[in-house]
Structures are given as structure tokens and as C-alpha cells.
Design an enzyme around this catalytic site. Structure first.
Site, short mmCIF file in Angstrom:
data_model
loop_
_atom_site.label_atom_id
_atom_site.label_comp_id
_atom_site.label_asym_id
_atom_site.label_seq_id
_atom_site.Cartn_x
_atom_site.Cartn_y
_atom_site.Cartn_z
N SER A 97 0.89 -1.18 -0.01
CA SER A 97 -0.26 0.19 0.00
C SER A 97 0.90 1.10 -0.10
CB SER A 97 -0.72 -0.09 1.12
OG SER A 97 -1.58 1.32 1.36
N TYR A 152 -2.07 -1.11 10.08
CA TYR A 152 -1.92 -1.20 8.82
C TYR A 152 -0.80 -0.80 8.02
CZ TYR A 152 -3.65 -1.22 3.84
OH TYR A 152 -3.75 -1.35 2.29
N LYS A 189 2.20 -3.16 6.44
CA LYS A 189 2.31 -3.00 5.15
C LYS A 189 3.92 -2.61 4.76
CE LYS A 189 -1.56 -4.26 3.28
NZ LYS A 189 -1.58 -5.33 2.02
#
Length: 263
Positions: free
Chosen positions: A144, A157, A161
């Protein structure tokens, strides 16, 4: 352009919806046989049937949770039984988070670590030996933009990531000697069903203009002033899987409509 992917075996985790489904469709369109991995069995089997009928390829649906060691073992075993290994691995399974660092408990951190990082580690351990035997392959990690440009409301997150991006880089160095190319893709705003669901929830009590909300997000973050489609992103994945990208090794590519603000 013929990408020479006909009869390759491609594994796509999180493959029944959104980006994963678009990547699976893109690879099937090129003639690759598809292993679709997801947890929702009914949706998975329906998507696999449609893909096989539309593109005339074999499509194996595997219902499994790749965030667990047992789930990955099941995936690897079924791939070996059906195809004798794989040529392409797309590590796409993942989801957003919403928390603060001060309030998020350990088990939430652990869940995302298993889903975003350990799933990729375990699948590499399980599938790389077969790729080596088959003469090489390609592994693409879907990370991401948040791996490099974090959003404040999803720290877990962001962190996991970023770890996935570093794992991709490290794995690339280890397996290129076996003719296995590893790269990472960092998408920006991609219009997945999750984005639509979230927009509808956030606007349900203020008139329901979910499309207007999404446009405001695009206006704020992406110089291109729109979301990308899963199909646009999938085109890039498919190219990276092919020998046309033969000198792409250990790289991280931002497909984000200009969202990344750093060099």
C-alpha cells in the site's frame, strides 16, 4: 502484446473480490490457470466458475485462511495436488485497520502481522521450492502507499504493510538466483467494494451522497482527481508477472495517481 503467460499457474490470495479478483481475471485473460484463495467459500466458488467459463482456463478455488499456518499448508498441498506447483504468486490478502496506537491491544497487532506479513512468508516457504523446480517464477506483493506515506487512523495497517514491503525486498535478494523475481506494488486510491461500503456507511446519516464523499477523498489525496479501478491496477500486476518485466527485481512500484508526496 503477448505476455507469454499461457498455461502458467498463478495463485492469487484474497482472489474472490476487488483487486484480487481483477488480478485473477487479468491473468486468466492471458491464458494462465488460476488458483483463487479466499475465506468466503460461496463467493469464491462462484467467482472461480465464472472465470473458468469466461476465459477457458482451469480455476481452482481454495477456501482457506492464509493468516494461519494451517491455512497456508492446505493451500500449498492443494496446489501441489492439482498443478504440481505454481509459477506466479500474488500475495494480495489483507484489509484496512482503524485504531490508535495507545488503544489497540496486542491481539489486533498480531492479527494484522499474521495476515499481512506471515501469510507472505509462509506462502513463499511453501511455493518457492516448486517454482525453482519449474524453472523460475514471479512473486508480487500487494502492499500500500501507506507503507511509505501513512494514514493517521490505521497505524497497524501502516506498520504491517511497511514490513511486507521490506519482506518483498529481502525475499527478492534471496531467490533471484533461482530465476524467481519478487516485486511489490503500493496502490493508492483503488475503488474496491470496501471503499464503497465505507462511503455508504459514513454518509448514511447525512444525505447518502457516497459518490460525492469518494470524490472529495480523491480531490484531497490524488492529483489525478479520481480513484483508480481494480482493473487499472491489475494491468500493472499482470505486466510484472511476465517476462516483459524481466529486469524488475526487488522493486516497489507506486500506482497511486500521484498520491505519493515524496521522491
Amino acid at each position: 502484446m503477448d505476455l507469454d503467460l499461457k498455461n502458467k499457474v498463478a495463485v492469487v490470495t484474497g482472489g474472490s473480490v476487488g483487486i484480487g479478483l481483477a488480478v485473477a481475471e487479468g491473468l486468466a485473460r492471458e491464458g494462465a490457470h488460476i488458483v483463487m484463495v479466499a475465506r468466503d467459500k460461496d463467493r469464491l466458488e462462484s467467482a472461480a466458475r465464472q472465470l473458468a467459463e469466461t476465459h477457458g482456463v482451469r480455476c481452482l478455488p481454495i477456501s482457506a485462511d492464509v493468516a494461519t499456518g494451517e491455512g497456508v499448508e492446505s493451500v500449498v498441498r492443494q496446489i501441489d495436488e492439482a498443478f504440481g506447483g505454481a509459477d506466479i504468486l500474488i500475495n494480495n490478502a489483507g484489509t484496512g485497520s482503524n485504531e490508535t496506537i495507545m488503544e489497540a491491544p496486542d491481539d489486533k497487532w498480531q492479527f494484522y502481522w499474521e495476515l499481512h506479513v506471515m501469510a507472505a512468508v509462509r506462502l513463499a516457504r511453501g511455493l518457492v521450492p516448486g517454482m525453482k523446480t519449474r524453472g523460475g517464477g514471479a512473486i508480487i506483493h500487494n502492499a500500500s502507499i501507506c507503507a511509505a506515506q501513512p494514514l493517521w487512523y490505521e497505524p497497524i495497517y501502516n506498520v504491517t504493510k511497511a514490513a511486507l514491503m521490506m519482506f518483498s525486498k529481502t525475499l527478492a535478494t534471496e531467490v533471484i538466483k533461482d530465476n524467481i523475481r519478487v516485486n511489490c506494488v503500493n496502490p493508492g486510491l483503488i475503488l474496491t467494494p470496501d471503499w464503497v461500503k465505507t462511503a455508504k456507511q459514513l454518509t448514511s446519516e447525512s444525505g447518502g451522497d457516497w459518490e460525492g464523499y469518494l470524490q472529495s477523498v480523491a480531490d484531497e489525496h490524488a492529483p489525478i482527481k479520481r480513484f483508480g479501478s481494480p482493473e487499472e491496477l491489475a494491468n500493472f500486476f499482470v505486466f510484472l508477472c511476465s517476462d516483459k518485466a524481466s529486469y524488475s527485481v526487488g522493486s516497489s512500484y507506486f500506482v497511486d495517481g500521484g498520491m505519493l508526496k515524496t521522491l
